[in-house]
Enzyme design. Structure first.
Site, PDB file in Angstrom:
ATOM      1  N   TYR A 112       0.721  -1.285  -0.091  1.00  0.00           N
ATOM      2  CA  TYR A 112      -0.052  -0.096   0.101  1.00  0.00           C
ATOM      3  C   TYR A 112       0.939   1.197   0.028  1.00  0.00           C
ATOM      4  O   TYR A 112       1.839   1.518   0.750  1.00  0.00           O
ATOM      5  CB  TYR A 112      -0.870   0.070   1.122  1.00  0.00           C
ATOM      6  CG  TYR A 112      -2.140  -1.016   1.338  1.00  0.00           C
ATOM      7  CD1 TYR A 112      -3.074  -0.989   0.645  1.00  0.00           C
ATOM      8  CD2 TYR A 112      -1.603  -2.198   1.813  1.00  0.00           C
ATOM      9  CE1 TYR A 112      -3.944  -2.050   0.610  1.00  0.00           C
ATOM     10  CE2 TYR A 112      -2.605  -3.376   1.755  1.00  0.00           C
ATOM     11  CZ  TYR A 112      -3.656  -3.228   1.125  1.00  0.00           C
ATOM     12  OH  TYR A 112      -4.612  -4.156   1.313  1.00  0.00           O
ATOM     13  N   SER A 113       0.821   2.087  -0.776  1.00  0.00           N
ATOM     14  CA  SER A 113       1.242   3.494  -0.884  1.00  0.00           C
ATOM     15  C   SER A 113       0.993   4.296   0.316  1.00  0.00           C
ATOM     16  O   SER A 113      -0.217   4.084   0.910  1.00  0.00           O
ATOM     17  CB  SER A 113       1.004   4.257  -1.978  1.00  0.00           C
ATOM     18  OG  SER A 113       0.939   3.501  -3.207  1.00  0.00           O
ATOM     19  N   CYS A 146      -0.791   7.206 -10.784  1.00  0.00           N
ATOM     20  CA  CYS A 146      -0.976   6.291  -9.774  1.00  0.00           C
ATOM     21  C   CYS A 146      -2.503   5.997  -9.874  1.00  0.00           C
ATOM     22  O   CYS A 146      -3.598   6.724  -9.839  1.00  0.00           O
ATOM     23  CB  CYS A 146      -0.649   6.490  -8.696  1.00  0.00           C
ATOM     24  SG  CYS A 146      -0.735   5.477  -7.353  1.00  0.00           S
ATOM     25  N   GLU A 189       2.542   4.593 -11.136  1.00  0.00           N
ATOM     26  CA  GLU A 189       2.579   3.478 -10.324  1.00  0.00           C
ATOM     27  C   GLU A 189       0.984   2.832 -10.392  1.00  0.00           C
ATOM     28  O   GLU A 189       0.106   3.471 -10.148  1.00  0.00           O
ATOM     29  CB  GLU A 189       2.813   3.658  -8.576  1.00  0.00           C
ATOM     30  CG  GLU A 189       2.564   2.704  -7.884  1.00  0.00           C
ATOM     31  CD  GLU A 189       3.598   2.836  -6.529  1.00  0.00           C
ATOM     32  OE1 GLU A 189       4.679   3.015  -6.986  1.00  0.00           O
ATOM     33  OE2 GLU A 189       3.140   2.689  -5.597  1.00  0.00           O
ATOM     34  N   TYR A 248      -1.768  -0.400 -11.280  1.00  0.00           N
ATOM     35  CA  TYR A 248      -1.943  -1.791 -11.026  1.00  0.00           C
ATOM     36  C   TYR A 248      -3.284  -2.325 -11.560  1.00  0.00           C
ATOM     37  O   TYR A 248      -4.265  -1.663 -11.630  1.00  0.00           O
ATOM     38  CB  TYR A 248      -2.287  -2.047  -9.483  1.00  0.00           C
ATOM     39  CG  TYR A 248      -1.030  -1.800  -8.767  1.00  0.00           C
ATOM     40  CD1 TYR A 248       0.009  -2.669  -8.312  1.00  0.00           C
ATOM     41  CD2 TYR A 248      -1.049  -0.457  -7.835  1.00  0.00           C
ATOM     42  CE1 TYR A 248       1.219  -2.318  -7.716  1.00  0.00           C
ATOM     43  CE2 TYR A 248       0.157  -0.249  -7.211  1.00  0.00           C
ATOM     44  CZ  TYR A 248       1.177  -1.040  -6.994  1.00  0.00           C
ATOM     45  OH  TYR A 248       2.244  -0.773  -6.259  1.00  0.00           O
TER      46      TYR A 248
END
Ligand code: NAP
Length: 420
Positions: free
Chosen positions: A210-211, A378, A418, A420
């Site tokens: 987790y960021s 992101c 970043e 996903y």
């Protein structure tokens, strides 16, 4: 790293299963599909890997950067690597092969095999959409201070829902405190959470990444804590019911519960530290976590005169599903230029962040033309292509060559992804 070696010796590329957080970055990055995974490990196929190094800079933990001199016919197979819990001890090469390797290394004679960059190897600098280096002025990040073998115990000091209670998006802001122990972090870095329990094979769950949603000096300035933005996963990408092991664990935590944490991770997705640096932040959903961290860093020094400009493109389904909507809208307009792309707001046309980048082309180009500007993207994987297309389009409209600018942004550590 890529020095030529004798024919029978292979510089085998391995991933350390004890450090790897299974984030899939290496598999996505590898230009020759040498990296694969099963439920246990990410591994490198020795018959395919050409040692091009494209996967090394993006790895947030450094677990990818392991190399063993092996006799080629004794190389660890993919199947063997799948079964590992830790890297095997280094084996000594037979004396003759070791002498040959040393001699070839010294003379630079290329025997034509081993893992030296193959003719078709892709230059790491150009195989990634973003940079593999941080901005020049970024602070030094600490990584891997706490590992699977020696995790840190954090205490939950806050857990709040940050999306409308009547919406499907159950997104939580979770604050973890580290007490007296050091846990130095920078905006843009991430941590790993070790959920309790075991998987279907009876093995402990892997860490989930987790960021950080808070800046380097803590969720509460001066406190030894940090925050995360976590969406409760109840369905997979295809919409089928799925129970997210770690997200549900985190969203259900109560104050004073303890959590096992590893990290920090990440050494490139970092913010510039020099005065008057501008940030273009582009995110969807929980991808807003690092943008919140960076924005909060700037907000806390608003009176110093050191801040550059902040431009935010933030995508969510509706206002009520956009995490931190209330606090975000309270920020002064002359502090941050906020652009919300809502895709399912009743009565409004569907809009994505890339649509708004096009609408704000003049302002985006003005910032892109300033060498003090860094761009951060992101969130959902799917937006990567759309955002790059939009940036290409607006730059070309302004008469600039995107391919040149794109290379400059990557080389100077000014464009980071970043997703996903
Ligand atoms: P989401 O609610 O599914 O989507 C957010 C918005 O993005 C929606 O408006 C969605 O529109 C839109 N969108 C969908 N496809 C798009 C595309 N191709 N281009 C641009 N926008 C698009 O988002 P989420 O569930 O919060 O997911 C955010 C992602 O961030 C996850 O993949 C997560 O893993 C990742 N992430 C999380 C963290 C963290 O620390 N929590 C850190 C980094 C990244 P539609 O109406 O079309 O769906």
């Amino acid at each position: 790293m890529n020095a030529p070696l004798p024919v029978e010796v292979l510089k085998q590329h391995l991933i350390d299963p004890e450090i790897c957080i299974r984030c899939n970055t290496c598999e996505e990055t590898c230009p020759v599909d040498a990296i694969t995974h099963d439920a246990n490990n990410y591994v490198v196929d020795p018959d395919i890997c050409n040692g091009c190094m494209a996967c090394v800079p993006p790895c947030p933990t450094g677990s990818i950067d392991n190399w063993r001199l092996m006799l080629r016919n004794e190389a660890y197979s993919v199947q063997e690597q799948f079964g590992w819990e830790e890297l095997p001890k280094e084996k000594a090469l037979p004396q003759e092969a070791a002498d040959d390797a040393a001699a070839d290394d010294a003379t630079g004679v290329d025997s034509g095999v081993a893992t030296g960059a193959a003719p078709n190897a892709v230059s790491p600098a150009f195989s990634l959409p973003g940079a593999s280096v941080p901005p020049w002025s970024a602070a030094h990040p600490y990584v891997n201070l706490y590992t699977h073998k020696a995790p840190m115990t954090a205490t939950v000091v806050g857990n709040y829902r940050v999306t409308g209670a009547d919406t499907e998006s159950d997104i939580h802001h979770i604050v973890l405190d580290f007490g007296e122990l050091p846990f130095p972090v920078l905006e843009g870095q991430s941590i790993g959470i070790l959920p309790p329990g075991v998987d279907a094979q009876g093995r402990p769950h892997h860490a989930r990444q987790y960021s950080l949603a808070s800046p380097r000096d803590g969720e509460r300035a001066g406190y030894n804590n940090l925050s995360l933005t976590v969406k409760r996963v109840t369905e997979d990408h295809g919409g089928a019911a799925a129970h997210g092991v770690c997200s549900n664990y985190l969203c259900d935590l109560a104050k004073n519960d303890t959590v096992q944490v590893i990290g920090p991770f990440g050494h490139t997705f970092l913010m510039p530290n020099h005065p008057r640096a501008n940030l273009i932040m582009i995110c969807t959903g929980t991808g807003s976590a690092p943008m919140r961290a960076m924005t909060e860093r700037y907000r806390r020094r608003i009176d110093t005169g050191d801040n550059g400009r902040l431009m935010l493109f933030f995508g969510a389904r509706t206002e009520r599903e956009l995490p931190y909507f209330g606090p975000l809208m309270k920020l002064p307009r002359d502090f941050i230029d906020i652009n919300l792309a809502l895709s399912r707001e009743p009565g409004q046309p569907k809009r994505y962040v890339q649509d708004l980048i096009r609408e704000r082309a003049a302002q985006v180009c003005e910032l892109l033309g300033d060498r003090n500007t860094c761009i951060y993207v992101c969130g959902l994987k799917g937006m990567e292509v759309g955002v790059l297309d939009a940036l290409r389009e607006v730059t070309m409209q302004s008469g600039q060559d995107w391919s040149i600018l794109h290379d400059v942004l990557r080389r100077e550590g000014r464009l980071h992804f970043e997703t996903y």
